[in-house]
Motif scaffolding. Structure first.
Motif, short mmCIF file in Angstrom:
data_model
loop_
_atom_site.label_atom_id
_atom_site.label_comp_id
_atom_site.label_asym_id
_atom_site.label_seq_id
_atom_site.Cartn_x
_atom_site.Cartn_y
_atom_site.Cartn_z
N SER A 40 0.90 -1.22 0.07
CA SER A 40 0.02 -0.05 -0.25
C SER A 40 0.75 1.28 -0.05
O SER A 40 0.38 2.22 -0.84
CB SER A 40 -1.08 0.05 1.43
OG SER A 40 -0.29 0.01 2.36
N TRP A 268 -16.97 10.28 2.65
CA TRP A 268 -16.49 9.99 4.02
C TRP A 268 -16.73 10.76 5.28
O TRP A 268 -17.14 10.28 6.38
CB TRP A 268 -14.93 10.07 4.02
CG TRP A 268 -14.15 9.12 5.09
CD1 TRP A 268 -14.53 8.02 5.93
CD2 TRP A 268 -12.75 9.09 5.22
NE1 TRP A 268 -13.73 7.68 6.59
CE2 TRP A 268 -12.44 8.02 6.18
CE3 TRP A 268 -11.74 9.52 4.69
CZ2 TRP A 268 -11.12 7.77 6.66
CZ3 TRP A 268 -10.46 9.34 4.88
CH2 TRP A 268 -10.07 8.21 6.12
N ILE A 290 -13.02 0.22 6.04
CA ILE A 290 -13.22 -0.30 4.76
C ILE A 290 -13.28 0.97 3.69
O ILE A 290 -12.93 1.13 2.50
CB ILE A 290 -14.59 -1.24 4.46
CG1 ILE A 290 -14.28 -2.38 5.25
CG2 ILE A 290 -14.85 -1.44 3.01
CD1 ILE A 290 -15.78 -3.10 5.20
N TYR A 291 -14.18 1.93 4.11
CA TYR A 291 -14.27 3.05 3.24
C TYR A 291 -12.86 3.86 3.32
O TYR A 291 -12.52 4.44 2.15
CB TYR A 291 -15.05 4.38 3.91
CG TYR A 291 -15.61 5.46 2.88
CD1 TYR A 291 -16.80 5.37 2.21
CD2 TYR A 291 -14.54 6.46 2.83
CE1 TYR A 291 -16.77 6.41 1.32
CE2 TYR A 291 -14.86 7.59 1.81
CZ TYR A 291 -15.92 7.53 1.22
OH TYR A 291 -16.45 8.60 0.28
N LEU A 293 -9.83 2.40 3.08
CA LEU A 293 -8.99 1.71 2.47
C LEU A 293 -9.23 2.08 0.80
O LEU A 293 -8.53 2.38 0.11
CB LEU A 293 -9.26 0.22 2.57
CG LEU A 293 -8.80 -0.24 3.82
CD1 LEU A 293 -9.08 -1.66 4.20
CD2 LEU A 293 -7.12 -0.03 4.14
N ASN A 294 -10.68 1.87 0.47
CA ASN A 294 -10.97 2.20 -0.69
C ASN A 294 -10.55 3.96 -1.17
O ASN A 294 -10.21 4.16 -2.40
CB ASN A 294 -12.41 2.00 -0.92
CG ASN A 294 -12.61 0.60 -0.92
OD1 ASN A 294 -12.56 0.00 -1.95
ND2 ASN A 294 -13.36 -0.03 0.17
N TYR A 295 -10.83 4.83 -0.24
CA TYR A 295 -10.48 6.03 -0.37
C TYR A 295 -9.14 6.47 -0.73
O TYR A 295 -8.81 7.05 -1.85
CB TYR A 295 -10.77 6.99 1.05
CG TYR A 295 -10.34 8.21 1.05
CD1 TYR A 295 -11.31 9.17 0.78
CD2 TYR A 295 -9.03 8.72 1.35
CE1 TYR A 295 -10.94 10.63 0.81
CE2 TYR A 295 -8.81 9.85 1.31
CZ TYR A 295 -9.79 10.96 0.83
OH TYR A 295 -9.20 12.13 0.83
N THR A 297 -6.97 4.10 -2.21
CA THR A 297 -6.52 3.65 -3.63
C THR A 297 -7.16 4.30 -4.65
O THR A 297 -6.39 4.96 -5.41
CB THR A 297 -7.14 2.16 -3.48
OG1 THR A 297 -6.52 1.25 -2.49
CG2 THR A 297 -6.64 1.67 -4.62
N ILE A 298 -8.41 4.95 -4.56
CA ILE A 298 -8.92 5.66 -5.67
C ILE A 298 -8.31 7.01 -5.58
O ILE A 298 -8.21 7.59 -6.70
CB ILE A 298 -10.54 5.75 -5.28
CG1 ILE A 298 -11.25 4.41 -5.24
CG2 ILE A 298 -11.33 6.66 -6.34
CD1 ILE A 298 -12.73 4.17 -4.80
#
Length: 309
Positions: A40, A268, A290-291, A293-295, A297-298
């Motif tokens: 990451s 968020w 979870i949000y 992690l996606n935040y 990456t995106i």
């Protein structure tokens, strides 16, 4: 005849010896160096490097040697820091579900070997970063020192601010990437640092809420352990809100990126505020984690895509 018999017996016993299981060794090594954290952080390192190439007008394919030394060096410094962290934390890792199976806890890897592995990885990683710029190597060492000494050895076991202090080291990778190309500081690496710095407290505090009893058993003074969930939820929302203005300092990436980044921030924050109405704090913490992690990456992938248009 007796010698022949002895040789046959040795051969038979040799067949009974346990074979080296490469998959098991890799699994244990991955656990020690925390491969998930390494991967990451390499995403954010690459983004910093990519943006530096873009804004300095350099071509990616003509600088593959810098790309290699940067990612290789940063990866090793991060992996080495995590190995040293595992060595230091082996006494408390046994109390936590997600860490009690680490090789340093189970004894499948000798602690001293883990320590020396960490030192070796940091040393080789720093030498690799020196092949780019001295600034990149120094920034990498600052991240290591912050993570190992200021976070792992000092604040983690003593203060609820440990998450904030640890966020410094987690915010370093994109700066390593940038300074490997351009050692002079630009507004972009500063904003990248701030995004990573502000992202980490809500991410790790949400995790701390989920693992609250484990941290309590280990004697780690995480915020939800010391001050409870209500205080932690307020802190999370404040940290998320601080992210709102940062994308506007990256306006040169274009309106599409600003739109995506702002929507991610607003989403968020909305989820964070919704937590004050939810009765199930642990479920909310899981959603927030979870949000986050996606935040991340995106957002960082969007930065790279924005420069391709």
């Amino acid at each position: 005849m007796s010698n022949l018999k002895t040789m046959q017996e040795h051969a038979a016993h040799a067949g009974d010896r346990p074979r080296v299981n490469i998959a098991t060794i890799w699994k244990e090594l991955s656990s020690v160096i925390k491969i998930g954290i390494v991967n990451s952080n390499l995403i954010t390192t690459f983004t910093g490097l990519w943006l530096a190439l873009y804004f300095t007008g350099e071509r990616f394919l003509e600088n593959l040697h810098i790309v290699f030394f940067t990612l290789f060096g940063a990866g090793l410094v991060i992996a080495g820091s995590c190995s040293i962290n595992n060595f230091i934390d082996r006494d408390i890792d046994q109390f936590m579900e997600r860490t009690k199976t680490r090789p340093t806890v189970t004894g499948t890897m000798e602690p001293k070997r883990v320590l020396w592995l960490g030192i070796a990885l940091v040393t080789v990683g720093t030498m690799s970063l020196l092949m780019t710029t001295v600034t990149a190597a120094v920034v990498g060492l600052i991240g290591m020192i912050t993570y190992v000494f200021l976070y792992t050895m000092w604040s983690k076991r003593n203060y609820t601010l440990n998450t904030v202090i640890g966020s410094i080291s987690g915010a370093v990778p994109p700066v390593i990437g940038w300074t490997a190309v351009d050692p002079s500081f630009h507004v972009f690496p500063i904003i990248l640092f701030l995004i990573m710095f502000l992202w980490q407290p809500p991410h790790f505090l949400a995790l701390a809420m989920k693992r609250c009893e484990e941290y309590r058993a280990a004697g780690i003074p995480m915020l939800p352990v010391v001050h409870g969930f209500a205080m932690t939820k307020r802190q999370i929302v404040v940290w998320v809100a601080c992210l709102l203005p940062l994308p506007f300092y990256m306006f040169s990436l274009g309106v599409p990126f600003l739109t995506v980044a702002t929507l991610l921030n607003v989403g968020w924050l909305a989820l964070g505020l919704y937590g004050f109405k939810m009765k199930d704090d642990l479920k909310w913490a899981k959603w927030m984690f979870i949000y986050s992690l996606n935040y991340l990456t995106i957002l960082f992938v969007a930065m790279v895509i924005a420069t391709l248009w």
